[in-house]
Design a protein around this motif. Structure first.
Motif, PDB file in Angstrom:
ATOM      1  N   LEU A 112      -8.955  -3.167  -8.911  1.00 31.59           N
ATOM      2  CA  LEU A 112      -7.515  -3.113  -9.155  1.00 31.59           C
ATOM      3  C   LEU A 112      -6.866  -1.942  -8.425  1.00 31.59           C
ATOM      4  O   LEU A 112      -5.709  -2.046  -7.979  1.00 31.59           O
ATOM      5  N   CYS A 144      -6.205  -3.099  -4.959  1.00 29.44           N
ATOM      6  CA  CYS A 144      -5.047  -4.012  -4.922  1.00 29.44           C
ATOM      7  C   CYS A 144      -3.743  -3.241  -5.085  1.00 29.44           C
ATOM      8  O   CYS A 144      -2.752  -3.506  -4.382  1.00 29.44           O
ATOM      9  N   ALA A 155      -2.919  -1.402  -1.871  1.00 31.99           N
ATOM     10  CA  ALA A 155      -2.399  -2.295  -0.837  1.00 31.99           C
ATOM     11  C   ALA A 155      -0.933  -2.645  -1.087  1.00 31.99           C
ATOM     12  O   ALA A 155      -0.113  -2.658  -0.152  1.00 31.99           O
ATOM     13  N   THR A 156      -0.562  -2.907  -2.335  1.00 32.39           N
ATOM     14  CA  THR A 156       0.814  -3.303  -2.634  1.00 32.39           C
ATOM     15  C   THR A 156       1.786  -2.133  -2.510  1.00 32.39           C
ATOM     16  O   THR A 156       2.873  -2.279  -1.921  1.00 32.39           O
ATOM     17  N   PHE A 177      -0.454  -4.219 -11.349  1.00 33.30           N
ATOM     18  CA  PHE A 177      -1.821  -3.712 -11.177  1.00 33.30           C
ATOM     19  C   PHE A 177      -1.995  -2.372 -11.899  1.00 33.30           C
ATOM     20  O   PHE A 177      -3.047  -2.121 -12.514  1.00 33.30           O
TER      21      PHE A 177
END
Length: 230
Positions: free
Chosen positions: A76, A79, A82-83, A215
């Protein structure tokens, strides 16, 4: 009488040889069967270990459950990194100049013209940097899942990041709404009719940032579950 005894003796020797031959054949066949079984056993007992089976074995039991939560925490974090990084870069590279230029004015839109969008870039950039900093500690939690002090620190910092990114995304979302709808009471005109590319880019950045908030919220939940298991 001697001849009969010799004949009887001869018959007895033949029977003994025949019985020895049968015994030798039976021993040979049993040895062959035993060797066949010895060869076949490893083939029948050999099992292929799949990644899912290995992960299940690692996460079995109380200690394994903590390690499984630590692995999910690391995924997580990747993720969320990345976002938030994508949102910051997308918003930070947003600008548009209209194709027509007057004698005295040039119509130009940039994210830095609006403080809310600047705060959005800073907030998501800080969150992305924090995720890089916290990833080694997440990996350490996979190796030593019983270290609860580290999980508590990550829980506190993750909660702070949720607040920061939520504030940045909410302020940017308000600007996006005004850019699309405007506000006639204060004579704020909608600019998305002219700056279509600018609006599309800031829309995408805000959406991606809200995914990053999700996330982060999952990270907080996982940290709380890890402390509860302890």
């Amino acid at each position: 009488m001697a001849i009969g005894e010799v004949a009887a003796t001869t018959i007895t020797i033949g029977e003994e040889n025949q019985s020895k031959g049968k015994a030798h054949a039976a021993t040979t066949s049993s040895n062959a069967a035993a060797s066949t079984d010895a060869i076949a056993v490893p083939r029948s007992t050999t099992a292929r270990v799949t990644p899912f089976a290995a992960f299940k074995a690692m996460t079995t039991g109380k200690r394994g459950m903590k390690r499984g939560l630590a692995i999910l925490d690391f995924i997580l974090r990747l993720c969320a990194f990345a976002t938030t990084l994508t949102a910051a870069i997308t918003m930070g590279t947003t600008d548009e100049t209209l194709p027509f230029v007057t004698e005295y004015f040039q119509f130009y839109a940039n994210f830095s013209d609006l403080p809310a969008l600047t705060f959005f870039v800073i907030g998501n950039g800080i969150a992305a940097g924090y995720l890089i900093f916290s990833s080694p500690f997440s990996i350490f939690s996979m190796i030593r899942p019983n270290v609860m002090g580290l999980r508590l620190v990550l829980l506190i910092l993750d909660t702070v990041m949720v607040s920061l990114v939520s504030a940045a995304s909410s302020s940017a979302a308000a600007i996006v709404y005004l850019a699309h709808a405007g506000n006639s009471k204060v004579n704020w005109l909608p600019i998305c009719q002219q700056f279509d590319g600018f609006c599309q880019q800031i829309n995408g950045a805000v959406v991606v940032s809200f995914i990053g908030i999700f996330f982060f919220m999952m990270l907080v939940v996982i940290a709380a579950l890890s402390l509860k298991k302890h």
